[in-house]
Design an enzyme around this catalytic site. Structure first.
Site, PDB file in Angstrom:
ATOM      1  CB  CYS A 120      -1.072  -0.022   1.316  1.00  0.00           C
ATOM      2  SG  CYS A 120      -2.112   1.426   1.206  1.00  0.00           S
ATOM      3  CE  LYS A 196      -7.277  -0.883   4.919  1.00  0.00           C
ATOM      4  NZ  LYS A 196      -6.022  -0.711   4.533  1.00  0.00           N
ATOM      5  CD  GLU A 234     -14.426  -4.382  -2.946  1.00  0.00           C
ATOM      6  OE1 GLU A 234     -13.349  -4.823  -3.592  1.00  0.00           O
ATOM      7  OE2 GLU A 234     -14.347  -2.961  -2.842  1.00  0.00           O
ATOM      8  CE  LYS A 249      -6.829  -3.031   8.201  1.00  0.00           C
ATOM      9  NZ  LYS A 249      -5.872  -2.418   7.414  1.00  0.00           N
ATOM     10  CB  SER A 275      -4.276  -0.235  15.458  1.00  0.00           C
ATOM     11  OG  SER A 275      -5.157   0.672  14.669  1.00  0.00           O
ATOM     12  CE1 TYR A 314      -0.266  -3.819  14.895  1.00  0.00           C
ATOM     13  CE2 TYR A 314      -2.765  -4.075  15.016  1.00  0.00           C
ATOM     14  CZ  TYR A 314      -1.724  -3.586  14.297  1.00  0.00           C
ATOM     15  OH  TYR A 314      -1.737  -2.833  13.151  1.00  0.00           O
TER      16      TYR A 314
HETATM   17  C1  PBG Z   1      -2.665   0.585   4.932  1.00  0.00           C
HETATM   18  C2  PBG Z   1      -3.380  -0.041   6.237  1.00  0.00           C
HETATM   19  C3  PBG Z   1      -4.047   0.370   7.318  1.00  0.00           C
HETATM   20  C4  PBG Z   1      -4.169  -0.665   8.218  1.00  0.00           C
HETATM   21  C5  PBG Z   1      -3.412  -1.954   7.500  1.00  0.00           C
HETATM   22  N1  PBG Z   1      -3.034  -1.304   6.329  1.00  0.00           N
HETATM   23  C6  PBG Z   1      -4.607   1.873   7.636  1.00  0.00           C
HETATM   24  C7  PBG Z   1      -5.455   2.451   6.833  1.00  0.00           C
HETATM   25  O1  PBG Z   1      -5.987   1.850   5.696  1.00  0.00           O
HETATM   26  O2  PBG Z   1      -5.806   3.515   7.245  1.00  0.00           O
HETATM   27  C8  PBG Z   1      -4.663  -0.635   9.523  1.00  0.00           C
HETATM   28  C9  PBG Z   1      -4.345  -1.814  10.659  1.00  0.00           C
HETATM   29  C10 PBG Z   1      -4.664  -1.405  11.920  1.00  0.00           C
HETATM   30  O3  PBG Z   1      -5.454  -0.610  12.136  1.00  0.00           O
HETATM   31  O4  PBG Z   1      -4.075  -2.238  12.992  1.00  0.00           O
HETATM   32  N2  PBG Z   1      -3.656   1.177   3.926  1.00  0.00           N
END
Ligand code: PBG
Length: 325
Positions: A120, A196, A234, A249, A275, A314
């Site tokens: 990404c 996502k 998707e 996710k 996170s 995590y």
């Molecule tokens: C990159 C990405 C993100 C996460 C994983 N890959 C952030 C986003 O899309 O803003 C989030 C992972 C997490 O919150 O632990 N695009």
């Protein structure tokens, strides 16, 4: 006939019985631990909104990875924090970039640890978006695909075992598959961040990866949290384009989507316990409001029960220790 009042409770009478009839089990073998790799040397910087998680420079990785390996966690997912960011995210596909260097370092020390890389641009662009931004602020989907495939190839050349595109551009799985095949990497699987959602639960990650968008949001490419049927569309597209593993996710607010994805496609399915899900439990535990270990195990079990074959979390190290006891 006597009414069987105790029918279900009979099997809950002691630990051995409860274990015999348990339907869902957590195993360390199903965890993937995310790692934030930062530029520079001698760095292990705590991420304030994610207690216990650090940004680590490549020279400090050995110690971190040896702990992961020793706990029996089979894989890591790498994110990079480059020294310089620009409009085209050139650090993302630099052969000597942070992730590329980290992959080499980890694979040379632990050849059997699965190294997965996040593909990404948002950690590498100065505007913080996951793709190329046009004058009017929109994201140029097709121009982004070329850069993503370059990034994926650079990771694979560095020796990673699997790539995980998380950008949510249309057509990226097919594009990356073709690019990998063309260079002979036909055996390198793709784990697609297929469903996502545009979620608030990524907040702490954006602090960790310095990837918050400088303007606007990600709602033109990430999904509306209200849509489950669209999530299946998707996932279907990503599978048609060649995804080997599909991901949902975040995890906890989307367990229904996870279940539907698993039931509909029967594909290897990953869940990303993101996170914000980590941060909210850590915070409540620090306040003494929740018991961290039991709440963690309950959360992870619910993700498994909903259909995840593997969990990116995590909590992987904490859970590995809890299970090992
Ligand atoms: C990159 C990405 C993100 C996460 C994983 N890959 C952030 C986003 O899309 O803003 C989030 C992972 C997490 O919150 O632990 N695009």
């Amino acid at each position: 006939m006597r009414f069987p009042t105790q029918r279900l409770r009979r099997l809950r009478a002691n630990t051995a019985l409860r274990n015999l009839v348990r339907e869902t089990r957590l195993s360390v073998e199903h965890f993937i631990y995310p790692l934030f790799i930062t530029f520079g040397r001698q760095k292990k910087i705590p991420i304030s909104s994610m207690p216990g998680v650090y940004q680590v420079s490549v020279d400090m990785l050995r110690q971190e990875v040896s702990e992961i390996y020793r706990l029996g966690i089979p894989g890591v997912l790498l994110f990079g924090i480059p020294e310089h960011k620009d409009a085209r995210g050139s650090g993302a596909y630099a052969p000597d970039g942070v992730v590329q260097t980290a992959v080499q370092e980890i694979k040379s020390a632990y050849p059997d640890l699965l190294v997965i890389t996040d593909v990404c641009l948002c950690e590498y662009t100065d505007h913080g978006h996951c793709g190329i931004v046009e004058q009017d602020g929109s994201i140029n989907n097709d121009a982004t695909l070329e850069l993503l495939s370059r990034q994926a190839l650079s990771h694979v050349h560095a020796g990673c075992d699997m790539v995980a595109p998380s950008d949510m551009m249309d057509g990226r799985i097919g594009y990356i598959r073709k690019a990998l095949d063309a260079e002979g990497f036909v055996m390198t699987p793709i784990m697609a961040y297929a469903a996502k959602f545009a979620s608030s639960f990524y907040g702490p990650f954006r602090e960790a990866a310095h990837s918050a968008p400088a303007f606007g949001d990600r709602k033109t490419y990430q999904m509306d949290p209200a849509n489950a049927r669209e999530a299946l569309r998707e996932v279907r597209l990503d599978i048609e384009e060649g995804a080997d593993i599909v991901m949902v996710k975040p995890a906890l607010a989307y367990l229904d989507v996870l279940r539907a994805v698993k039931d509909t496609f029967g594909y290897p399915t990953a869940a990303y316990n993101v996170s914000g899900e980590y941060a909210m439990l850590k915070a409540a535990a620090q306040m003494g409001w929740l018991d961290e270990q039991t709440a963690m195990m309950e959360m992870l079990t619910s993700i498994k029960r909903a259909g995840a074959d593997m969990i990116i979390t995590y909590f992987a190290k904490d859970a590995a220790m809890a299970i090992g006891k």
